[in-house]
Design an enzyme around this catalytic site. Sequence first.
Site, mmCIF file in Angstrom:
data_model
loop_
_atom_site.group_PDB
_atom_site.id
_atom_site.type_symbol
_atom_site.label_atom_id
_atom_site.label_comp_id
_atom_site.label_asym_id
_atom_site.label_seq_id
_atom_site.Cartn_x
_atom_site.Cartn_y
_atom_site.Cartn_z
ATOM 1 N N CYS A 186 0.853 -1.182 0.000
ATOM 2 C CA CYS A 186 0.000 0.000 0.000
ATOM 3 C C CYS A 186 0.888 1.230 0.000
ATOM 4 C CB CYS A 186 -0.890 0.020 1.246
ATOM 5 S SG CYS A 186 -1.994 -1.400 1.366
ATOM 6 N N VAL A 241 -5.315 -6.899 -0.425
ATOM 7 C CA VAL A 241 -4.784 -8.261 -0.534
ATOM 8 C C VAL A 241 -5.349 -9.153 0.561
ATOM 9 C CG1 VAL A 241 -2.659 -9.648 -0.423
ATOM 10 C CG2 VAL A 241 -2.697 -7.528 -1.727
ATOM 11 N N ASN A 290 2.118 -0.387 5.903
ATOM 12 C CA ASN A 290 2.287 -1.013 4.598
ATOM 13 C C ASN A 290 3.083 -2.289 4.838
ATOM 14 O OD1 ASN A 290 2.923 -1.700 1.929
ATOM 15 N ND2 ASN A 290 4.588 -0.226 1.812
ATOM 16 N N GLY A 291 2.514 -3.430 4.494
ATOM 17 C CA GLY A 291 3.260 -4.675 4.689
ATOM 18 C C GLY A 291 2.355 -5.858 4.948
ATOM 19 N N LEU A 317 7.888 -14.125 -10.465
ATOM 20 C CA LEU A 317 8.867 -13.746 -11.483
ATOM 21 C C LEU A 317 9.833 -14.907 -11.654
ATOM 22 C CD1 LEU A 317 9.676 -10.042 -10.470
ATOM 23 C CD2 LEU A 317 7.965 -10.882 -12.085
ATOM 24 N N THR A 328 23.767 0.170 -11.611
ATOM 25 C CA THR A 328 23.290 -1.207 -11.746
ATOM 26 C C THR A 328 21.808 -1.330 -11.379
ATOM 27 O OG1 THR A 328 23.863 -3.512 -11.300
ATOM 28 C CG2 THR A 328 23.946 -2.018 -9.427
ATOM 29 N N ARG A 330 19.832 -0.117 -14.482
ATOM 30 C CA ARG A 330 19.961 -1.123 -15.547
ATOM 31 C C ARG A 330 19.048 -2.328 -15.300
ATOM 32 N NH1 ARG A 330 26.224 -2.233 -15.766
ATOM 33 N NH2 ARG A 330 26.832 -0.262 -16.683
#
Length: 561
Positions: A2, A52, A75-76, A256, A337, A340
């Site tokens: 959130c 959620v 938030n968590g 992912l 990094t 990227r």
Amino acid sequence: MCGIWALFGSDECLSVQCLSAMKIAHRGPDAFRFENVNGFTNCCFGFHRLAVVDQLYGMQPIRVKKFPYLWLCYNGEIYNFKQLQKQFGFEYQTLVDGEVILHLYNRGGIEQTASMLDGVFAFILLDTANRKVFLARDTYGVRPLFKVLTDDGFLGVCSEAKGLTDLKHSTSLCPKVEPFLPGHYEVLDLKPSGKVASVELVKFHSYKDEPLHAACDTVETLPSGFDLETVKSNIRILFENAVRKRLMAHRRIGCLLSGGLDSSLVAAVLLKLMKELNINYPLQTFAIGMENSPDLVAARKVAAHIGSEHHEVIFNSEEGIQAIEEVIFSLETYDITTVRASIGMYLVSKYIRKKTDSVVIFSGEGSDELTQGYIYFHKAPSPEEAAEESERLLKELYLFDVLRADRTTAAHGLELRVPFLDHRFTSYFLSLPAELRIPKNGIEKYLLRQSFEDSNLLPKEILWRPKEAFSDGIASIKKSWFSILQDYIDQQVDDLLLEKAAEKYPFNTPKTKESYYYRQIFEKHYSGRSNWLPHYWMPRWVKATDPSARTLKHYKSATQE
């Protein structure tokens, strides 16, 4: 995931200040609320919700009948809220996991509260009865938190720095915005004027120490001793437990999947547990890369082996380059990094949000730092120095990989879950002898790979796949993403500009055209805030001027074979 925002002691009109809270609206696309604090006309909370858990009663600030003087914006996810309820006999009014924060605080104060939370969190807790404000953030800073505190006691708090940079205040033209330190809580006195005074900033947990909440964990005492079979078994038990507890969600779970060791292990264990729990939808896995990139090929193998519903997101160099500016704006950093590696993650998150209904996204962040996965660990002078470097990287995660993972997913209203940063798992791994954790036989993360060797969770060639630089793993086999970026930026930054970089940017002076280009974009959006990045991420024990793994000798020899 959130977006939280709060002001205490604002001199300016709150309806004007509240416009700043809209800058983090992407973090909570489902609902939104502003609420003034009774009796304090210049204090308010702002909240953007991604629903959620407990979709009916999950709006914030959370207030319950039992504690009318407490206001909570957080938030968590608190994974052990049910175990804590059972242990202490708490009577919850909602199904929201964060409600436990109110009960813990009422029972034992702020130190016990922060120490007993197994999860990821950033919160603002207001106690109007005792006139106190408390801020706290989880051990690794998986959930972000920024604050601004002026000399005269005006406090602003937000999930992202961009929600604080344009705040107006009478005594300060440009209030100093800074990240709140992970693993700490702060106590502030609330004055009748609504302004605050900081009392103390306390570190409540060190990642090497077994967390206080381990006492009420679902995994009980593990076998002790450092013989290899015991260690491997404990690693498997704790990692599986880390994934299991993160299945807490009322929204669809995805993962992912780069095809590297870390994300593949997460995806394999996640799918195994979803089957055991009879979760009645297939696991969606997501890979991104340019056409025929190594990551796409490897991820395809993993997805076929574990049986996930696999999605491939193919991007071209133009799409990657076009995303740079919005990525830097989302990240709030100019680290080379980080920028990227964020482009692929940002684009895959965009796809997930637009094309699927997965919202809770598992990922492999934290493993490289914890299990010594970076290629430069091969150059460590001793196991002890490698262990120290691992701890330094974990301490700074909130500035680099954890920052990237949060902002690229949150930009598209997704919630990230990172089991490798589970408190119990990390404290156990760090307790192991230093020589057990180093690369062996030329292979990094050797102990982690060994631990899962006989599990049949992954194909052998994936379990032992060498580390790819993220920006290379997603690249076309014809030309690396690293090379594509260099060629494009070479045309954008004049040689003379780079020569005079130290005059324009005396702090963290860009040494390459790429770093100069990122810095220019950062300064356009966050002028004068370069101190948010204390230093660039760079490998150690090698004379590196660029953070890419492909500039290291070990990587070159591996890719040239």
